[in-house]
Design an enzyme around this catalytic site. Structure first.
Site, PDB file in Angstrom:
ATOM      1  N   TYR A 135      30.923  31.954  50.646  1.00  0.00           N
ATOM      2  CA  TYR A 135      31.991  31.835  49.625  1.00  0.00           C
ATOM      3  C   TYR A 135      31.550  31.069  48.467  1.00  0.00           C
ATOM      4  CZ  TYR A 135      35.438  33.209  53.191  1.00  0.00           C
ATOM      5  OH  TYR A 135      36.278  33.689  54.107  1.00  0.00           O
ATOM      6  N   GLY A 164      48.212  38.355  47.995  1.00  0.00           N
ATOM      7  CA  GLY A 164      49.175  37.849  47.071  1.00  0.00           C
ATOM      8  C   GLY A 164      50.231  38.886  46.776  1.00  0.00           C
TER       9      GLY A 164
END
Ligand SMILES: NC(=O)c1ccc[n+]([C@@H]2O[C@H](COP(=O)([O-])OP(=O)(O)OC[C@H]3O[C@@H](n4cnc5c(N)ncnc54)[C@H](OP(=O)(O)O)[C@@H]3O)[C@@H](O)[C@H]2O)c1
Length: 334
Positions: A56, A215
């Site tokens: 990441y 989301g």
């Protein structure tokens, strides 16, 4: 705070904190100071399970997230569980915003990865070490053998698999017991429910990543939402495209209706639905917003009855919804 046990003995907060979006895939990375503050806020309000990965970051700083997590959690190290992952890199030469994934679980690569992760995380052990993606060129038994060695050496205490299938889980577990799998799971992505009986049989936990469908299930996004096509994977995710809005109306209305009736939020209903389903399931939503971080944690206090969960499942089975992001393309190692 409610806790859950993954596998035999990995005790974690019932909602974990996904740290990825601070440095990767959800817009330009946060400034280091801001990222550290956010992770520390999560620990202060009661999250004890933090998720990161060696991959990441960005092309300029590919391991940025582990560095942040390590710096942030140093003062909290004895009270938190840190999960990280090995076995992939991103093809940053690609022009796709969601860079293709290159799996690489060669033993020598894993042995070197674990040292890098320990160093960046500033710790002498990793609580949960996942293979990020299965490497088609390396038998899973070989990877599990490496995990056994790392456990013997005390460098990791538990291991897991991300986006693994039943066959892989069974074969891996035979060589070195698996503590948890980490797979995509949300009201829009339910295909891994078929693994529940296998996990129950073997005593393996389920860590749900992207539990809010990136989301969307918060019902806070609409046509006016825009995402930076240079850094933000949501710019190409099918569920955020204009044509998906109509297809997801029924789903989002159901969440809104139920959340109004219970005086909670749609994101909390989405998380409570999965928490209520299985006692070994732990969602790890990610956010850059401290209020939402608390909102997501508090979803553990929203209790849905078995009947409510069943009715939600039946509704989900029948309703139209758009496609949801299913992960980046996987490339062969050259
Ligand atoms: N193993 C794997 O291959 C894999 C893949 C993907 C992710 N993961 C892990 O899973 C974690 C979570 O997954 P994810 O970040 O992809 O998806 P997610 O948690 O489903 O969604 C994250 C997105 O939702 C928004 N959000 C979060 N809570 C919200 C709320 N209460 N209201 C409104 N919006 C909210 C965040 O935006 P704001 O920041 O604006 O709130 C962020 O854009 C990651 O951090 C990572 O650690 C693992």
């Amino acid at each position: 705070m409610r806790y859950r046990t993954l596998g035999k003995d990995l005790r974690v907060s019932v909602v974990g904190f996904g740290c990825m979006g601070i440095s990767h895939a959800y817009g330009k990375p946060l400034e280091k100071k801001e990222g550290i503050r956010l992770i520390q806020q999560a620990a202060d309000i009661g999250y004890t399970f933090f998720d990161t990965a060696e991959s990441y970051g960005t092309a300029e700083n590919p391991h940025a997230n582990e560095e942040l997590v390590g710096a942030a959690l140093k003062p909290y190290r004895n009270q938190v569980m840190i999960a990280t992952k090995f076995g992939i890199s991103f093809d940053t030469s690609s022009t796709e915003v969601n860079h293709p994934i290159i799996p690489d679980s060669r033993p020598e690569v894993i042995f070197s990865s674990v040292e890098g992760s320990l160093k960046r995380l500033g710790t002498d052990h990793i609580d949960l070490y996942y293979q990020h993606r299965v490497d088609p060129n390396i038998p899973i038994e070989e990877v599990a053998g490496v995990m056994s060695k790392l456990i013997q050496q005390g460098k990791i205490t538990h291991w897991g698999l991300s986006e693994a299938t039943e066959d892989i889980i069974r074969r891996a577990h035979k060589v070195c017991p698996v503590t948890a799998i980490q797979n995509r799971y949300s009201m829009m992505a339910r295909w891994h429910e078929e693994l529940f009986p296998v996990l129950e049989e073997l005593g393996i936990g389920f860590v749900a990543f992207s539990p809010l469908a990136n989301g969307l299930l918060s019902a806070r996004y609409d046509l006016s939402s825009s995402f930076d096509p240079t850094y933000d994977y949501r710019s190409m995710m099918p569920q955020f495209q204009a044509e998906s809005l109509k297809k997801n109306e029924t789903l989002l209305s159901l969440l809104q209706e139920m959340s109004r009736a219970k005086n909670v939020t749609p994101a909390q209903i989405s998380l409570a639905w999965m928490i209520g389903k299985k006692p070994y399931l732990v969602p790890i939503p990610g956010t850059r917003n401290p209020k939402r971080m608390l909102e997501n944690l508090k979803a553990s206090e929203v209790i849905l009855s078995d009947q409510e969960i069943k009715e939600l499942d039946q509704a989900l089975d029948q309703m139209e919804m758009s496609e949801v992001f299913g992960g980046s393309r996987i490339e062969n190692r050259s």
